[in-house]
Write a protein that holds these residues in place. Structure first.
Motif, mmCIF file in Angstrom:
data_model
loop_
_atom_site.group_PDB
_atom_site.id
_atom_site.type_symbol
_atom_site.label_atom_id
_atom_site.label_comp_id
_atom_site.label_asym_id
_atom_site.label_seq_id
_atom_site.Cartn_x
_atom_site.Cartn_y
_atom_site.Cartn_z
ATOM 1 N N VAL A 78 0.858 -1.011 -0.104
ATOM 2 C CA VAL A 78 -0.037 -0.037 0.101
ATOM 3 C C VAL A 78 0.782 1.021 0.103
ATOM 4 O O VAL A 78 0.783 2.218 -0.559
ATOM 5 C CB VAL A 78 -1.062 0.179 1.192
ATOM 6 C CG1 VAL A 78 -1.685 1.475 1.266
ATOM 7 C CG2 VAL A 78 -1.887 -0.961 1.348
ATOM 8 N N GLN A 79 2.001 1.337 0.972
ATOM 9 C CA GLN A 79 2.979 2.435 0.812
ATOM 10 C C GLN A 79 3.291 2.733 -0.363
ATOM 11 O O GLN A 79 3.414 3.798 -1.061
ATOM 12 C CB GLN A 79 3.982 2.188 1.600
ATOM 13 C CG GLN A 79 3.568 2.332 3.208
ATOM 14 C CD GLN A 79 3.711 3.968 3.659
ATOM 15 O OE1 GLN A 79 2.630 4.629 3.323
ATOM 16 N NE2 GLN A 79 4.643 4.455 4.114
ATOM 17 N N THR A 82 0.698 3.729 -3.011
ATOM 18 C CA THR A 82 0.494 5.201 -2.884
ATOM 19 C C THR A 82 1.756 6.271 -3.240
ATOM 20 O O THR A 82 1.348 7.301 -3.930
ATOM 21 C CB THR A 82 0.147 5.649 -1.498
ATOM 22 O OG1 THR A 82 -0.487 4.416 -0.808
ATOM 23 C CG2 THR A 82 -0.328 6.814 -1.270
ATOM 24 N N GLN A 83 2.886 5.713 -3.185
ATOM 25 C CA GLN A 83 4.054 6.549 -3.722
ATOM 26 C C GLN A 83 3.949 6.669 -4.964
ATOM 27 O O GLN A 83 4.286 7.767 -5.608
ATOM 28 C CB GLN A 83 5.137 5.973 -3.190
ATOM 29 C CG GLN A 83 6.480 6.528 -3.607
ATOM 30 C CD GLN A 83 6.836 7.938 -2.886
ATOM 31 O OE1 GLN A 83 6.534 8.106 -1.594
ATOM 32 N NE2 GLN A 83 7.115 9.095 -3.688
ATOM 33 N N PHE A 86 0.556 8.813 -6.187
ATOM 34 C CA PHE A 86 0.288 10.161 -5.838
ATOM 35 C C PHE A 86 1.481 11.032 -5.442
ATOM 36 O O PHE A 86 1.640 11.970 -5.138
ATOM 37 C CB PHE A 86 -0.498 10.312 -4.290
ATOM 38 C CG PHE A 86 -1.843 9.318 -4.480
ATOM 39 C CD1 PHE A 86 -2.938 10.085 -5.512
ATOM 40 C CD2 PHE A 86 -2.243 8.353 -4.020
ATOM 41 C CE1 PHE A 86 -4.364 9.573 -5.605
ATOM 42 C CE2 PHE A 86 -3.594 7.684 -4.261
ATOM 43 C CZ PHE A 86 -4.705 8.190 -5.112
ATOM 44 N N LEU A 90 1.320 7.096 2.456
ATOM 45 C CA LEU A 90 0.762 7.449 3.425
ATOM 46 C C LEU A 90 1.088 7.972 4.808
ATOM 47 O O LEU A 90 0.566 8.742 5.352
ATOM 48 C CB LEU A 90 -0.271 5.990 3.729
ATOM 49 C CG LEU A 90 -1.249 5.601 2.885
ATOM 50 C CD1 LEU A 90 -1.934 4.301 3.233
ATOM 51 C CD2 LEU A 90 -2.265 6.820 2.355
#
Length: 249
Positions: A78-79, A82-83, A86, A90
């Protein structure tokens, strides 16, 4: 409040999917083990009890390792996702440093982990109270035979609905109560000037994985990360040990 709801929804989802939150096992299994102590009149019975304890420890260890092996890769994914999507993870910067400061074994982690074990035990008590209330008032029978429910669902589906709640009411009660306590108890305690936090081994592992991803591979070369790893080990032992001890007593 919404942090507690987030925990509760997550735990209920795990329950509905028939997965396991490993830290909830001791509070449920310890009373069953204590009951078996009433039948150790001969050597064979003692040996059976010892075998069951050994099986329980192996099962508990498998549950913990399974939880941790699932949460860390998911958080890392997820990290990184997201990187990539976006341009920022997070958790980053100050938040990552705060996680490393909070989870270290050099701080009050052990005390907070033991306190979380008390909450795990309390959730099992709440589950027992709710199930006893459900059975005492014969709510499964009320659901199965209530005219409006039967008219809406049909007799067969009403029977299945009643059976479902009879089988799952304690699971919902324990998971919802634990989630809300994890979110609300620290905030309520702080309101009264008590700086108490929760340290749950699975949640702490997820936090540490997120912080490590934000800091980069270089974090593995610094002692604060490994003090946090040691803190997670102690957190797991105290989560399980305290809740198991209280339930066994």
């Amino acid at each position: 409040f919404w942090a507690g709801v987030n925990y509760a929804v997550s735990f209920v989802l795990i329950h509905v999917l028939h997965f396991t939150v490993a830290t909830k096992q001791p509070a449920m299994t310890a009373p069953a083990m204590a009951e078996k102590l009433g039948d150790v009149a001969d050597d064979a019975a003692v040996e059976r009890f010892v075998d069951e304890v050994a099986h329980l420890i192996r099962s508990q260890a498998a549950g913990i390792f399974g939880n941790l092996m699932a949460v860390a890769p998911v958080v890392l994914a997820v990290q990184w996702a997201t990187q990539a999507a976006f341009g920022t993870p997070l958790i980053h910067g100050h938040d990552a440093e705060h996680v490393l400061d909070a989870l270290t074994l050099l701080g009050p982690t052990a005390f907070f982990a033991a306190f979380t074990g008390v909450l795990l035990f309390a959730s099992s008590l709440i589950a027992g109270w709710v199930e006893n209330w459900f059975v005492w008032h014969r709510l499964d029978s009320a659901i199965a035979h209530n005219p409006r429910i039967v008219m809406s669902l049909g007799a067969a589906r009403a029977q299945r609905w009643a059976h479902y709640w009879r089988a799952n009411i304690s699971g919902y009660a324990s998971n919802i109560s634990l989630g809300l306590m994890l979110g609300l108890v620290p905030a309520i305690a702080l309101f009264f000037g008590l700086p108490i936090e929760v340290r749950h081994v699975t949640l702490s592992t997820g936090q540490l994985a997120a912080a490590a991803a934000a800091e980069g591979w270089s974090v593995l070369q610094h002692s604060p990360f490994w003090w946090c790893v040691a803190g997670i080990v102690v957190t797991g032992v105290l989560n399980l040990g305290v809740s198991s001890f209280l339930a066994f007593k």
